[in-house]
Design a protein around this motif. Sequence first.
Motif, PDB file in Angstrom:
ATOM      1  N   LEU A 145     -53.093  11.794 -14.992  1.00 34.36           N
ATOM      2  CA  LEU A 145     -53.264  10.674 -15.078  1.00 34.36           C
ATOM      3  C   LEU A 145     -54.160   9.669 -14.718  1.00 34.36           C
ATOM      4  N   ASP A 146     -54.492   9.489 -13.832  1.00 29.24           N
ATOM      5  CA  ASP A 146     -55.658   8.833 -12.905  1.00 29.24           C
ATOM      6  C   ASP A 146     -57.107   9.308 -13.981  1.00 29.24           C
ATOM      7  N   GLU A 147     -57.064  10.799 -13.597  1.00 28.88           N
ATOM      8  CA  GLU A 147     -58.435  11.313 -13.797  1.00 28.88           C
ATOM      9  C   GLU A 147     -58.410  11.506 -15.409  1.00 28.88           C
ATOM     10  N   ILE A 148     -57.218  11.443 -15.925  1.00 32.62           N
ATOM     11  CA  ILE A 148     -57.778  11.351 -17.175  1.00 32.62           C
ATOM     12  C   ILE A 148     -58.550  10.670 -18.019  1.00 32.62           C
ATOM     13  N   LYS A 149     -57.252   8.884 -17.166  1.00 33.19           N
ATOM     14  CA  LYS A 149     -57.658   7.778 -18.256  1.00 33.19           C
ATOM     15  C   LYS A 149     -59.079   7.431 -17.923  1.00 33.19           C
ATOM     16  N   SER A 150     -59.351   7.909 -16.844  1.00 33.80           N
ATOM     17  CA  SER A 150     -61.526   7.654 -16.228  1.00 33.80           C
ATOM     18  C   SER A 150     -62.046   8.273 -17.509  1.00 33.80           C
TER      19      SER A 150
END
Length: 155
Positions: A145-150
């Motif tokens: 999720l962190d990579e997806i959001k960023s």
Amino acid sequence: MIRYAVGGIIKSDDTILLVKKEKIMDTEKPMEVKPEWDFPKGGIKREDLDIQEALFRELDEETGTRDFRVIGELGMLEFEFPAAMKEKLGFERQVTHMFLLEFLGDRDQLQPKTEEIGEVAFVKINKVDERLKLAETKEFFQDNLDEIKSGIVLR
């Protein structure tokens, strides 16, 4: 046997593109399944030149477009097929090479080219978990999720 596949988590602003899968086409005749929302993904075929060609072919079939930009590779999503599917497909499990992509096209042009997909929709990132059914897919989404959001893949 393992079915090797490709798939994409596709971003557009603060939304993720999901497809509603209603049939399995990799059987002698289309097999209807309980409709479920999922990320666009599907099996790699012998005629695919490479993994990215397989990815864009699958995206085109399931969304009706190739208007995407690959941001990066997210890793492997693995799951076991239910017993009934194992028998019909001839595979015990699936290993899917997942990519993070950005949608570059016009949302009005999204139209699946396969009867496997009943609907295509962009869903707010914080609502994606509510739509996904497969535990392994939800876990993969949360883990990335962190990579997806960023929009930045650090691998």
